[in-house]
Design an enzyme around this catalytic site. Structure first.
Site, PDB file in Angstrom:
ATOM      1  N   GLU A  34       0.820  -1.210   0.000  1.00 45.38           N
ATOM      2  CA  GLU A  34       0.000   0.000   0.000  1.00 45.38           C
ATOM      3  C   GLU A  34       0.855   1.261   0.000  1.00 45.38           C
ATOM      4  O   GLU A  34       0.518   2.255  -0.652  1.00 45.38           O
ATOM      5  CB  GLU A  34      -0.949  -0.006   1.199  1.00 45.38           C
ATOM      6  CG  GLU A  34      -2.085  -0.997   1.082  1.00 45.38           C
ATOM      7  CD  GLU A  34      -2.992  -0.716  -0.116  1.00 45.38           C
ATOM      8  OE1 GLU A  34      -3.108   0.458  -0.529  1.00 45.38           O
ATOM      9  OE2 GLU A  34      -3.564  -1.666  -0.647  1.00 45.38           O
ATOM     10  N   GLY A  78      10.325   6.705  -6.572  1.00 47.36           N
ATOM     11  CA  GLY A  78       9.881   8.067  -6.286  1.00 47.36           C
ATOM     12  C   GLY A  78       9.309   8.250  -4.894  1.00 47.36           C
ATOM     13  O   GLY A  78       9.086   7.289  -4.160  1.00 47.36           O
ATOM     14  N   TYR A 117      -5.789   6.726   4.821  1.00 49.84           N
ATOM     15  CA  TYR A 117      -6.005   5.746   3.750  1.00 49.84           C
ATOM     16  C   TYR A 117      -5.232   4.458   4.017  1.00 49.84           C
ATOM     17  O   TYR A 117      -5.792   3.358   3.972  1.00 49.84           O
ATOM     18  CB  TYR A 117      -5.590   6.303   2.388  1.00 49.84           C
ATOM     19  CG  TYR A 117      -5.462   5.182   1.379  1.00 49.84           C
ATOM     20  CD1 TYR A 117      -6.605   4.600   0.832  1.00 49.84           C
ATOM     21  CD2 TYR A 117      -4.217   4.643   1.055  1.00 49.84           C
ATOM     22  CE1 TYR A 117      -6.512   3.532  -0.035  1.00 49.84           C
ATOM     23  CE2 TYR A 117      -4.116   3.565   0.179  1.00 49.84           C
ATOM     24  CZ  TYR A 117      -5.268   3.017  -0.347  1.00 49.84           C
ATOM     25  OH  TYR A 117      -5.177   1.937  -1.183  1.00 49.84           O
ATOM     26  N   ASP A 135      -9.012   5.801  -1.768  1.00 47.94           N
ATOM     27  CA  ASP A 135      -7.939   6.341  -2.601  1.00 47.94           C
ATOM     28  C   ASP A 135      -8.542   7.004  -3.834  1.00 47.94           C
ATOM     29  O   ASP A 135      -9.762   7.160  -3.942  1.00 47.94           O
ATOM     30  CB  ASP A 135      -6.949   5.242  -2.978  1.00 47.94           C
ATOM     31  CG  ASP A 135      -7.550   4.205  -3.922  1.00 47.94           C
ATOM     32  OD1 ASP A 135      -8.786   4.203  -4.117  1.00 47.94           O
ATOM     33  OD2 ASP A 135      -6.775   3.407  -4.485  1.00 47.94           O
ATOM     34  N   SER A 299       5.965  16.008  -8.636  1.00 49.47           N
ATOM     35  CA  SER A 299       4.515  16.150  -8.497  1.00 49.47           C
ATOM     36  C   SER A 299       4.064  17.604  -8.574  1.00 49.47           C
ATOM     37  O   SER A 299       2.975  17.885  -9.069  1.00 49.47           O
ATOM     38  CB  SER A 299       4.057  15.539  -7.166  1.00 49.47           C
ATOM     39  OG  SER A 299       4.730  16.140  -6.074  1.00 49.47           O
TER      40      SER A 299
END
Length: 362
Positions: A34, A78, A117, A135, A299
């Protein structure tokens, strides 16, 4: 069991994706998967997950790992803070939970890097706790099913989606229910041009009934991503090159790089690099041949980095703004964990060629 859940779970048993973490209820393995899956596509994660679980099969093995071992294994995935958070979480599990991943979401959420989450996903998938792991896939699917008329990322909208999903969740079946919704979003209820004719729960989709599925979820305004220009210096001494370790708590913290930094307004590339190396290392250099030009997207911003050979003129390099510096043989650069840009420069240095110009962050 609600007929919605029955149809969804029947579809899932027949069409679920074959992913390596699907074959286990080991809470540690679920937690690792996850964390890796956050903001990363499943097909990208698979080889990283398999390598990670071979090297660190238990919280105890991960807790003993060094920062460099963890970061090197994570390289290319990443969002590197996730890797150290996993290692720190494993140490907390060993110290506070007897080596076992806690079962309840509240205890899970107290582990480093674990948000609502991830806590819900681990509790639901590993322990069948009646939780909804909300999500991006689930936000999209549930927004269409319920015809949510607001941005699903806003707190009030999230509460509405959780309430909707909980009404559909069959008690004791949270693992399959959550993963079925995840696969529905990945395979059928995709971002653009959803395959509504193949949807097993289309009869319950309010947005489809109203012809609004293409307008759901409601999207907030997208922000313009800034673009930066930066430089990096390849400084050589006695057949070795200088690399510097980024300090913890910053972007790419803990990774090694070739020293340099962002160009200021109206500053030339050479002036930028001379200034950065003076500030970061306390040295003066002569900037020479360009090693490469690397374009990369993160991002929240994009950057083009120009790397140059540099010759020391004055001063002894010191780690003024880094956690450490090191003179490394070019053939050994692959042993040091690096981000995308630094790795491309390292490859060029090792091969004595220019690296390709472009790269995208996954």
């Amino acid at each position: 069991m609600h007929s919605f859940a029955r149809e969804l779970l029947t579809w899932y048993r027949e069409h679920k994706r074959d992913l390596p973490w699907r074959g286990t209820r080991d809470a540690y393995a679920v937690w690792v998967s996850e964390v890796m899956l956050q903001q990363t596509r499943a097909e990208t994660v698979v080889p990283y997950y398999l390598r990670w679980m071979r090297r660190f099969p238990t919280p105890a093995s991960l807790a003993r790992a060094t920062e460099q071992q963890v970061m090197r294994l994570w390289e290319g995935l990443g969002y590197y803070r996730r890797a150290l958070a996993l290692r720190n979480g494993a140490r907390q599990i060993m110290n506070e939970h007897g080596g076992s991943v806690p079962r309840d979401p509240a205890s899970l959420a107290r582990l480093p890097g674990v948000g609502s989450y991830t806590a819900a996903a681990v509790a639901a998938i590993a322990f069948d706790a009646d939780e909804i792991a909300l999500d991006g896939n689930l936000r999209r699917v549930l927004s269409r099913l319920s015809n949510l008329d607001r941005d699903p990322r806003r707190p009030e909208a999230e509460r509405m989606l959780r309430q909707y999903a909980r009404r559909k969740l069959p008690p004791g079946h949270a693992a399959d229910f959550n993963q079925a919704l995840m696969d529905l979003g990945a395979l059928i209820c995709v971002t653009r041009e959803p395959r509504c004719g193949l949807c097993p729960v289309g009869a319950w989709c309010v947005a489809r009934k109203k012809g609004l599925q293409a307008q759901r979820p409601v999207r907030g305004r997208s922000r313009r991503v800034p673009e930066h220009v930066a430089t990096a210096g390849v400084i050589r001494r006695n057949g070795r090159v200088l690399i510097a370790k980024r300090p913890p708590g910053v972007l790419l913290g803990g990774l090694w790089e070739f020293p340099g930094g962002k160009r200021r307004s109206r500053e030339s590339l050479h002036d930028c690099l001379r200034r950065e190396l003076r500030e970061e290392l306390g040295v003066r250099v002569r900037v020479g041949e360009r090693v490469g030009e690397i374009r990369h997207s993160y991002s929240h911003f994009g950057v083009t980095v120009y790397a140059f050979e540099c010759r020391l003129l004055r001063g002894t390099p010191a780690a003024l703004e880094h956690a450490a510096i090191h003179w490394a043989a070019p053939s050994r650069l692959k042993a040091y964990p690096m981000g995308f840009v630094a790795r491309r420069i390292a490859q060029a240095v090792s091969a004595r060629r220019k690296p390709p110009d472009n790269g995208r962050h996954r």
